[in-house]
Design an enzyme around this catalytic site. Structure first.
Site, PDB file in Angstrom:
ATOM      1  N   HIS A 101       0.909  -1.374  -0.186  1.00  0.00           N
ATOM      2  CA  HIS A 101      -0.121   0.229   0.353  1.00  0.00           C
ATOM      3  C   HIS A 101       0.833   1.092   0.156  1.00  0.00           C
ATOM      4  O   HIS A 101       0.299   2.724  -0.010  1.00  0.00           O
ATOM      5  CB  HIS A 101      -1.058  -0.243   1.446  1.00  0.00           C
ATOM      6  N   ASP A 136      -0.084  -7.556   1.687  1.00  0.00           N
ATOM      7  CA  ASP A 136       0.167  -6.196   1.376  1.00  0.00           C
ATOM      8  C   ASP A 136       1.294  -5.671   1.908  1.00  0.00           C
ATOM      9  O   ASP A 136       2.899  -5.191   2.431  1.00  0.00           O
ATOM     10  CB  ASP A 136       0.262  -5.636   2.935  1.00  0.00           C
ATOM     11  N   SER A 194       4.523   2.273   7.671  1.00  0.00           N
ATOM     12  CA  SER A 194       4.307   1.245   7.253  1.00  0.00           C
ATOM     13  C   SER A 194       5.774   0.927   6.265  1.00  0.00           C
ATOM     14  O   SER A 194       6.475   1.806   5.421  1.00  0.00           O
ATOM     15  CB  SER A 194       3.851   1.607   5.975  1.00  0.00           C
TER      16      SER A 194
END
Length: 418
Positions: A133, A163, A251
């Site tokens: 993402h 992911d 992230s």
């Protein structure tokens, strides 16, 4: 990010990706462990961080140990910037409900958006691992190393179902410091957890906490690009929960054990304020160890595929279906036409009943075990398949059909591509 498969229809709680865009969901949100942290020192002895889990014996971590972890690992962690085109009226890349990697960097033109994330060096060939993402949608990607050196990067391959994504930079091998993985199967609640990443663009930030829970399931749906046609969704199994502070920009960074080994890739948080609330999630290292080499070598990772949708049995559902109130297993709601389960003769549900005011499809087979391993939840079944099976493998399902035991052997297919 096609056909119906592996969809759990019970209790899903909304949550936010830790550095980017669409919404992920979390299942099985049981109570998290509580932690208290305090600083102590004695005379000339090294400072210590005491991490205590409720009334249990405190886990003491020497500050010198934390310093050593940072010195060893921080050179492997990178800051990732993605600049891409955006539609008019959305100049800062505000991805519908996800503020995490869309923080404006100065006065950008109205036709561009910027996203920040983290990553880490995988090998001496220049491969960098991050979250899907973070780089989803493409754009101009650059990587900044811990010494401030910035280089362009290309996107090698992505996998929305885990992911995860792989980038590549052109750097001399001697200047790259690959990370060391530990098995996430060895992670236990209460163990020390250390996160290193780039929250809010503050590169090289280290935070400390504990493992709050293991075995969570993170749902990747249409908003993360991992949905199939018809709205099917998939889950990342055995996700690690931690209270180590994780914020926008983390992230793709690392979650470490006390030995400085990677046990997970920070990916999401649960928060009502879009910032750390003590509930963060990391993709487990055992999945990373499977997916990343395949992305590097083959450009994709293939998941085993049953071709069903279903739900975990519950007390109320058992009563409504006239089953033993304590029956465990997975009710098959729907079987994909022509899929592996369909070819093996697995039967889906054929009628609807009312359960606690909701209409529920029932009447299908109930999966009670797979390869002799008890099946108690849908997510547990998914985890078993991903960790132990590959497309083309056989799986033996023990079923309850109209109250009678039935055994079927399925040749697993390949999950439909994004």
């Amino acid at each position: 990010m096609k056909k119906s498969v592996l969809i759990s229809t019970i209790l899903l709680a909304a949550m936010l990706l830790a550095a980017c865009s669409p919404i992920a969901t979390l299942t099985s949100l049981a109570g998290s462990a509580l932690a208290n942290e305090a600083q102590t020192s004695g005379g000339a002895a090294a400072a210590q961080t005491v991490v205590q889990l409720n009334d249990k014996s405190p886990q003491v971590v020497e500050t010198s140990t934390l310093e050593q972890i940072y010195q060893n690992v921080n050179p492997s962690v990178v800051n990732i910037t993605v600049i891409s085109q955006s539609t008019a009226g959305n100049p800062t890349g505000d991805f519908q409900g996800f503020p995490f990697n869309n923080m404006p960097q100065g006065n950008l033109p109205a036709t561009q958006s910027t996203a920040l994330g983290s990553g880490f060096v995988w090998d001496k060939d220049g491969h960098i691992v991050t979250n899907n993402h973070v780089v989803e949608g493409g754009g101009e990607v650059s990587v900044m190393f811990s010494d401030g050196f910035v280089v362009p990067a290309e996107i090698v391959a992505t996998d929305s179902y885990s992911d995860l994504a792989v980038l590549k930079v052109d750097m001399p091998a001697e200047s790259l410091s690959p990370i060391t993985l530990a098995s996430s199967a060895d992670v236990r609640v209460g163990q020390t957890a250390v996160a290193i990443g780039n929250p809010y663009g503050l590169e090289g930030t280290m935070t400390l906490g504990i493992i709050s829970a293991v075995g969570r399931s993170l749902s990747v749906s249409a908003r993360t690009g991992a949905a199939a046609a018809g709205g099917a969704s998939y889950t990342i199994p055995n996700v690690i929960q931690t209270d180590a502070p994780i914020n926008p920009g983390n992230s793709g960074g690392v979650l470490l054990n006390i030995d400085g080994q990677v046990i997970g890739v920070t990916s999401a948080i649960e928060s009502s304020t879009d910032s750390n609330a003590g509930i963060g999630f990391a993709v487990p290292s055992d999945i990373v160890a499977k997916v990343i080499p395949a992305l590097i070598n083959n450009g994709k990772y293939e998941y085993p595929y049953l071709g069903i949708s279903g739900t975990t049995l519950s007390y109320e559902l058992n009563k409504a279906m006239n089953l033993d109130e304590n029956q465990r297993g997975v009710l098959v709601a729907q079987v994909t036409d022509g899929g592996p389960a369909d070819k093996a003769g697995v039967q889906g549900s054929d009628r609807q009943i009312d359960v606690s005011g909701s209409s529920v499809t029932v009447g299908g087979d109930i999966i009670t075990s797979i390869d002799g391993q008890p099946v108690t939840t849908f997510d547990g079944m998914v985890a078993y398949l991903i960790e132990n099976k590959a497309p083309g493998d056989s799986a033996v399902l023990q079923l309850l059909r109209d109250g009678k035991p039935v055994e079927v052997t399925i040749t697993l297919g390949t999950r439909p591509a994004n």
